[in-house]
Design an enzyme around this catalytic site. Structure first.
Site, PDB file in Angstrom:
ATOM      1  CE1 TYR A   8      -3.935  -2.381   5.344  1.00 10.61           C
ATOM      2  CE2 TYR A   8      -3.163  -0.182   4.789  1.00 10.61           C
ATOM      3  CZ  TYR A   8      -3.683  -1.405   4.405  1.00 10.61           C
ATOM      4  OH  TYR A   8      -3.936  -1.653   3.073  1.00 10.61           O
ATOM      5  CB  SER A  41      -0.875   0.010   1.258  1.00 11.25           C
ATOM      6  OG  SER A  41      -1.546   1.249   1.385  1.00 11.25           O
TER       7      SER A  41
HETATM    8  P1  NAP Z   1     -11.454  -6.421  -0.103  1.00  7.77           P
HETATM    9  O1  NAP Z   1     -12.342  -6.180  -1.262  1.00  7.77           O
HETATM   10  O2  NAP Z   1     -12.025  -6.329   1.265  1.00  7.77           O
HETATM   11  O3  NAP Z   1     -10.783  -7.861  -0.294  1.00  7.77           O
HETATM   12  C1  NAP Z   1     -10.027  -8.461   0.719  1.00  7.77           C
HETATM   13  C2  NAP Z   1      -9.765  -9.925   0.352  1.00  7.77           C
HETATM   14  O4  NAP Z   1      -8.954 -10.509   1.386  1.00  7.77           O
HETATM   15  C3  NAP Z   1     -11.057 -10.730   0.273  1.00  7.77           C
HETATM   16  O5  NAP Z   1     -10.970 -11.604  -0.819  1.00  7.77           O
HETATM   17  C4  NAP Z   1     -11.082 -11.517   1.592  1.00  7.77           C
HETATM   18  O6  NAP Z   1     -11.728 -12.753   1.364  1.00  7.77           O
HETATM   19  C5  NAP Z   1      -9.571 -11.708   1.843  1.00  7.77           C
HETATM   20  N1  NAP Z   1      -9.265 -11.929   3.253  1.00  7.77           N
HETATM   21  C6  NAP Z   1      -9.428 -11.066   4.294  1.00  7.77           C
HETATM   22  N2  NAP Z   1      -9.101 -11.655   5.453  1.00  7.77           N
HETATM   23  C7  NAP Z   1      -8.695 -12.917   5.142  1.00  7.77           C
HETATM   24  C8  NAP Z   1      -8.250 -14.024   5.911  1.00  7.77           C
HETATM   25  N3  NAP Z   1      -8.180 -13.978   7.263  1.00  7.77           N
HETATM   26  N4  NAP Z   1      -7.925 -15.169   5.281  1.00  7.77           N
HETATM   27  C9  NAP Z   1      -8.032 -15.261   3.922  1.00  7.77           C
HETATM   28  N5  NAP Z   1      -8.449 -14.252   3.148  1.00  7.77           N
HETATM   29  C10 NAP Z   1      -8.792 -13.100   3.746  1.00  7.77           C
HETATM   30  O7  NAP Z   1     -10.221  -5.424  -0.103  1.00  7.77           O
HETATM   31  P2  NAP Z   1      -9.126  -5.043  -1.212  1.00  7.77           P
HETATM   32  O8  NAP Z   1      -9.061  -3.583  -1.243  1.00  7.77           O
HETATM   33  O9  NAP Z   1      -9.333  -5.772  -2.466  1.00  7.77           O
HETATM   34  O10 NAP Z   1      -7.815  -5.555  -0.462  1.00  7.77           O
HETATM   35  C11 NAP Z   1      -6.832  -6.348  -1.104  1.00  7.77           C
HETATM   36  C12 NAP Z   1      -5.463  -5.887  -0.670  1.00  7.77           C
HETATM   37  O11 NAP Z   1      -5.245  -4.557  -1.130  1.00  7.77           O
HETATM   38  C13 NAP Z   1      -5.247  -5.860   0.840  1.00  7.77           C
HETATM   39  O12 NAP Z   1      -3.988  -6.408   1.152  1.00  7.77           O
HETATM   40  C14 NAP Z   1      -5.282  -4.370   1.180  1.00  7.77           C
HETATM   41  O13 NAP Z   1      -4.522  -4.089   2.321  1.00  7.77           O
HETATM   42  C15 NAP Z   1      -4.679  -3.789  -0.091  1.00  7.77           C
HETATM   43  N6  NAP Z   1      -4.955  -2.358  -0.332  1.00  7.77           N
HETATM   44  C16 NAP Z   1      -6.236  -1.928  -0.483  1.00  7.77           C
HETATM   45  C17 NAP Z   1      -6.462  -0.579  -0.705  1.00  7.77           C
HETATM   46  C18 NAP Z   1      -7.857  -0.023  -0.891  1.00  7.77           C
HETATM   47  O14 NAP Z   1      -8.016   1.208  -0.808  1.00  7.77           O
HETATM   48  N7  NAP Z   1      -8.853  -0.847  -1.162  1.00  7.77           N
HETATM   49  C19 NAP Z   1      -5.393   0.318  -0.779  1.00  7.77           C
HETATM   50  C20 NAP Z   1      -4.112  -0.167  -0.628  1.00  7.77           C
HETATM   51  C21 NAP Z   1      -3.907  -1.508  -0.412  1.00  7.77           C
HETATM   52  P3  NAP Z   1     -12.730 -13.525   2.373  1.00  7.77           P
HETATM   53  O15 NAP Z   1     -13.483 -12.511   3.172  1.00  7.77           O
HETATM   54  O16 NAP Z   1     -13.562 -14.370   1.460  1.00  7.77           O
HETATM   55  O17 NAP Z   1     -11.793 -14.366   3.188  1.00  7.77           O
END
Ligand code: NAP
Length: 255
Positions: free
Chosen positions: A148, A138
């Site tokens: 985080y 991130s």
């Molecule tokens: P998201 O839509 O909430 O997706 C998160 C994914 O992680 C889901 O598929 C969830 O699947 C899985 N997950 C969460 N906890 C888990 C666990 N304990 N075991 C296995 N799987 C788990 O969010 P996203 O934005 O796509 O996030 C993906 C990555 O991008 C993360 O690492 C986040 O930190 C990073 N990121 C996001 C942003 C943003 O603004 N969205 C910005 C920078 C970085 P299940 O619930 O089915 O397990």
């Protein structure tokens, strides 16, 4: 057919990555906790791209379930060519008020899981002298925005280090450092995002396309979007007291 494994493939950036890799012709192993959702995605991708999709239900905070994913990655007979360490979540509370169990889970999912999964896949990639690892970090990894940020700093530095360590091989390692992206991330974390202007939101499909291009070029760090490229430069080169102040303000606005 080469195989890619994506963690957190049930929504957001992970799902966008699974779709992109399916379009590129990879067979997939998709990992998350929500099995019905994974099965639906597997069906959709198999139908659209005629690829094989294996679903792997795993809660990455549980050592025995994480071990199942490690074991799949260590399988030399059916090697994984691409690993996308993407699963993640955020905690909006300050460390002072947060639940210790949830803090531990944050470290498990954002740090321990990608570290162990990378360790599991590397021997096969080294044997094949081929492979791509993308760690979804991130832009927060450069600010002091709570645990985080601290966890994402690990992931960015880990990726930079590994990219360097593997120079001279055909194994590529890249940290994807997105800014705010429209996914389920903020809703799941009950974060307040209504003050964020539209131009600061990124689209998951576009940022994943950029990340994949950068990973193929073996760029150690990928920051999609001009607005975030500028912010990343500021965060890395501005005086640290200023960066700390910005970091704490970003966090407080989300509560
Ligand atoms: P998201 O839509 O909430 O997706 C998160 C994914 O992680 C889901 O598929 C969830 O699947 C899985 N997950 C969460 N906890 C888990 C666990 N304990 N075991 C296995 N799987 C788990 O969010 P996203 O934005 O796509 O996030 C993906 C990555 O991008 C993360 O690492 C986040 O930190 C990073 N990121 C996001 C942003 C943003 O603004 N969205 C910005 C920078 C970085 P299940 O619930 O089915 O397990």
């Amino acid at each position: 057919m080469a195989i890619a494994l994506v963690t957190g493939a049930s929504s957001g950036i992970g799902l966008a990555y699974a779709r992109l890799l399916a379009r590129e012709g990879f067979d997939l192993v998709i990992v998350a906790r929500d099995l019905p959702r994974l099965n639906k995605i597997a069906k959709e991708l198999n139908k659209a791209y005629k690829i094989k999709v294996q679903t792997l239900k795993a809660d990455l905070t549980k050592p025995a379930q994480l071990a199942k994913v490690e074991s799949r990655l260590a399988n030399k007979a059916n090697p994984i060519a691409v690993l996308i360490n993407n699963a993640g979540f955020g905690i909006k509370q300050s460390f002072i008020d947060s639940d210790l169990k949830r803090e531990q889970e944050l470290l498990d999912v954002l740090v321990t899981a990608p570290m162990r999964l990378t360790h599991a896949v590397l021997p096969t990639m080294i044997k094949q002298n081929n492979g791509i690892i993308v760690n979804v970090s991130s832009i927060a990894s450069w600010i002091a925005g709570g645990t985080y940020s601290a966890a994402k700093s690990y992931l960015t530095v880990f990726s930079e280090y590994l990219n360097n360590e593997l120079k001279g091989t055909k194994i590529k390692v890249s940290a994807l450092c997105p800014g705010f992206t429209r996914t389920e991330f903020h809703e799941r974390g009950k974060m307040r995002m209504n003050g964020l202007p539209n131009f600061m939101w990124l689209d998951a499909d576009k940022l994943v396309a950029k990340s994949w291009k950068d990973a193929q070029k073996n760029k150690s760090v990928s920051v999609p979007g001009l607005q975030y490229k500028i912010l990343a430069l500021i965060a890395q080169y501005a005086p640290r007291p200023l960066v700390r102040k910005i970091g704490i303000n970003v966090r407080r606005k989300q509560r």
